[in-house]
Design a protein around this motif. Structure first.
Motif, PDB file in Angstrom:
ATOM      1  N   VAL A 126      -7.427  -3.243   1.442  1.00  0.00           N
ATOM      2  CA  VAL A 126      -7.109  -3.334   0.965  1.00  0.00           C
ATOM      3  C   VAL A 126      -6.130  -1.445   1.122  1.00  0.00           C
ATOM      4  CG1 VAL A 126      -8.251  -1.706  -0.586  1.00  0.00           C
ATOM      5  CG2 VAL A 126      -6.365  -2.124  -1.931  1.00  0.00           C
ATOM      6  N   TYR A 127      -4.720  -1.231   0.912  1.00  0.00           N
ATOM      7  CA  TYR A 127      -4.188  -0.783   1.240  1.00  0.00           C
ATOM      8  C   TYR A 127      -3.896   0.184  -0.706  1.00  0.00           C
ATOM      9  CZ  TYR A 127      -0.805   3.156   2.253  1.00  0.00           C
ATOM     10  OH  TYR A 127       0.164   4.611   2.103  1.00  0.00           O
ATOM     11  N   TYR A 156     -10.408   0.430   3.035  1.00  0.00           N
ATOM     12  CA  TYR A 156      -9.582   0.168   3.253  1.00  0.00           C
ATOM     13  C   TYR A 156      -9.079  -0.022   4.519  1.00  0.00           C
ATOM     14  CZ  TYR A 156      -5.416   4.349   3.541  1.00  0.00           C
ATOM     15  OH  TYR A 156      -4.653   4.654   3.763  1.00  0.00           O
ATOM     16  N   GLU A 157      -7.466  -0.800   4.452  1.00  0.00           N
ATOM     17  CA  GLU A 157      -6.766  -1.173   5.410  1.00  0.00           C
ATOM     18  C   GLU A 157      -4.399  -1.152   5.466  1.00  0.00           C
ATOM     19  OE1 GLU A 157      -5.138  -3.349   9.030  1.00  0.00           O
ATOM     20  OE2 GLU A 157      -7.262  -3.075   8.328  1.00  0.00           O
ATOM     21  N   GLU A 158      -4.593  -0.579   6.343  1.00  0.00           N
ATOM     22  CA  GLU A 158      -3.235   0.255   6.267  1.00  0.00           C
ATOM     23  C   GLU A 158      -2.650  -1.050   6.834  1.00  0.00           C
ATOM     24  OE1 GLU A 158      -2.400   3.356   8.453  1.00  0.00           O
ATOM     25  OE2 GLU A 158      -3.375   4.926   6.678  1.00  0.00           O
ATOM     26  N   LYS A 159      -2.506  -2.367   8.264  1.00  0.00           N
ATOM     27  CA  LYS A 159      -1.461  -2.617   8.478  1.00  0.00           C
ATOM     28  C   LYS A 159      -1.440  -4.753   7.719  1.00  0.00           C
ATOM     29  CE  LYS A 159      -0.774   0.506  12.054  1.00  0.00           C
ATOM     30  NZ  LYS A 159       0.758   1.043  11.977  1.00  0.00           N
ATOM     31  N   ASN A 160      -2.686  -4.815   7.738  1.00  0.00           N
ATOM     32  CA  ASN A 160      -2.669  -5.887   7.583  1.00  0.00           C
ATOM     33  C   ASN A 160      -3.539  -6.729   5.980  1.00  0.00           C
ATOM     34  OD1 ASN A 160      -0.813  -8.058   9.293  1.00  0.00           O
ATOM     35  ND2 ASN A 160      -1.972  -6.835  10.387  1.00  0.00           N
ATOM     36  N   PRO A 161      -3.247  -5.765   5.100  1.00  0.00           N
ATOM     37  CA  PRO A 161      -4.385  -5.267   3.857  1.00  0.00           C
ATOM     38  C   PRO A 161      -4.296  -7.090   3.131  1.00  0.00           C
ATOM     39  CG  PRO A 161      -3.103  -4.526   3.362  1.00  0.00           C
ATOM     40  CD  PRO A 161      -2.891  -4.864   5.096  1.00  0.00           C
ATOM     41  N   SER A 162      -5.534  -7.354   2.472  1.00  0.00           N
ATOM     42  CA  SER A 162      -4.933  -7.790   1.355  1.00  0.00           C
ATOM     43  C   SER A 162      -4.427  -8.086  -0.471  1.00  0.00           C
ATOM     44  CB  SER A 162      -6.153  -9.289   0.851  1.00  0.00           C
ATOM     45  OG  SER A 162      -6.336  -9.663   2.748  1.00  0.00           O
ATOM     46  N   PHE A 163      -4.769  -7.122  -0.013  1.00  0.00           N
ATOM     47  CA  PHE A 163      -3.977  -6.322  -1.407  1.00  0.00           C
ATOM     48  C   PHE A 163      -3.428  -4.917  -1.353  1.00  0.00           C
ATOM     49  CE2 PHE A 163      -7.582  -8.736  -2.567  1.00  0.00           C
ATOM     50  CZ  PHE A 163      -7.123  -9.162  -3.752  1.00  0.00           C
ATOM     51  N   VAL A 164      -2.318  -4.304  -1.664  1.00  0.00           N
ATOM     52  CA  VAL A 164      -1.501  -2.983  -2.299  1.00  0.00           C
ATOM     53  C   VAL A 164      -1.968  -2.489  -3.256  1.00  0.00           C
ATOM     54  CG1 VAL A 164       0.455  -1.862  -2.203  1.00  0.00           C
ATOM     55  CG2 VAL A 164      -0.420  -3.961   0.292  1.00  0.00           C
ATOM     56  N   VAL A 165      -2.510  -1.979  -3.745  1.00  0.00           N
ATOM     57  CA  VAL A 165      -2.963  -1.051  -5.033  1.00  0.00           C
ATOM     58  C   VAL A 165      -2.643  -0.208  -5.124  1.00  0.00           C
ATOM     59  CG1 VAL A 165      -4.647  -0.225  -6.864  1.00  0.00           C
ATOM     60  CG2 VAL A 165      -4.843  -2.615  -5.381  1.00  0.00           C
ATOM     61  N   VAL A 166      -1.260   0.285  -6.337  1.00  0.00           N
ATOM     62  CA  VAL A 166      -0.517   1.439  -6.469  1.00  0.00           C
ATOM     63  C   VAL A 166      -0.922   2.235  -7.478  1.00  0.00           C
ATOM     64  CG1 VAL A 166       2.193   2.683  -6.348  1.00  0.00           C
ATOM     65  CG2 VAL A 166       1.749   0.124  -4.984  1.00  0.00           C
ATOM     66  N   GLY A 167      -1.373   3.370  -7.999  1.00  0.00           N
ATOM     67  CA  GLY A 167      -1.468   3.875  -9.166  1.00  0.00           C
ATOM     68  C   GLY A 167      -0.634   5.315  -9.036  1.00  0.00           C
TER      69      GLY A 167
END
Length: 253
Positions: free
Chosen positions: A88-89, A107-118
């Motif tokens: 996830v990023y 935590y992964e920036e390039k190819n994450p399965s999820f993007v979570v925004v808070g």
């Protein structure tokens, strides 16, 4: 009237750094009567431990982590149900980091399965760009909560909603939003109380999140006019709350 209560924090129990005295008295009355309650907060920046510590040190409200359910916790619960690779990023603070890490996400920036925004008080264009690229590559796009603003003693400050809207515009992808008024958050909260929906009430100051969480999920609602939604707005609300209070001192348990 109700066997349990789901309670908002910002604008209901406190406003910025200032206690709302009637909110504190309401919690103390619930404790005295041994009525179960759960603080259901869209603020994903704090961990449950930080919420408990903040309530104790700033406002002399003594609760445990069992009384706290954040949008970050609800987000991690939802992601688990999807069964995807746990990368996830995230854009946000310690609350998101701890909740996701506790559920085994890395935590992964390039190819994450999820993007979570808070909510992120240190938001940068670079963070938004990284999230945008990951979403365009196929990452599942999740917003912790839809709040446009946070009520403070200075006025309304930006919350997570504007950041989610920015990325929706940039990517053309709609986020799955977890927090109030969405069902994902509310079903998890009611389940934690161990009661039926009609046996609990959702208490909050924000019609757009707290009260619609009740209305959209068949949960009775109590709008308290100490924060986001103002008294003059009540007559024009599209659907009325179950109850409207100037102060939680008016509520009889």
């Amino acid at each position: 009237m109700y066997k349990g209560y789901l309670i908002d924090l910002d604008g209901t129990i406190y406003l910025g750094d200032e206690i709302i005295p009637a909110g504190k008295r309401f919690v103390e009355r619930l404790q005295e009567e041994k009525i179960p309650f759960l603080f259901v907060t869209n603020n994903s920046s704090r961990t449950p431990e930080e919420v408990v510590r903040m309530l104790a040190t700033k406002f002399s409200i003594q609760v445990t982590t069992d009384h706290v359910y954040t949008s970050a916790q609800a987000t991690a619960d939802y992601m688990d149900r999807l069964g995807k690779e746990k990368t996830v990023y995230w854009i946000g603070h310690e609350g998101i980091k701890q909740s996701l890490s506790a559920h085994g996400y890395s935590y992964e920036e390039k190819n994450p399965s999820f993007v979570v925004v808070g909510l992120d008080r240190e938001l940068t264009y670079q963070k938004l760009s990284t999230a945008s690229l990951a979403i365009q590559k196929g990452a599942t796009f999740i917003g912790t909560n839809p709040d446009r603003n946070i009520p403070t003693h200075e006025g309304l400050m930006p919350s997570a909603g504007p950041s989610i809207a920015y990325l929706e515009t940039a990517t053309g992808q709609k986020a799955t939003v977890i927090g109030k008024p969405e069902a994902i958050m509310m079903e998890g909260a009611v389940q934690r109380l161990g009661l039926d929906k009609q046996e609990v009430a959702m208490v909050g100051d924000n019609y757009e999140t707290d009260i619609l969480a009740g209305i959209h999920n068949d949960i009775p609602s109590i709008l308290v006019l100490t924060g986001f939604t103002k008294k003059e707005q009540v007559p024009t609300l599209p659907e009325q709350p179950t109850h409207v209070l100037n102060s939680l001192d008016e509520w009889k348990l």
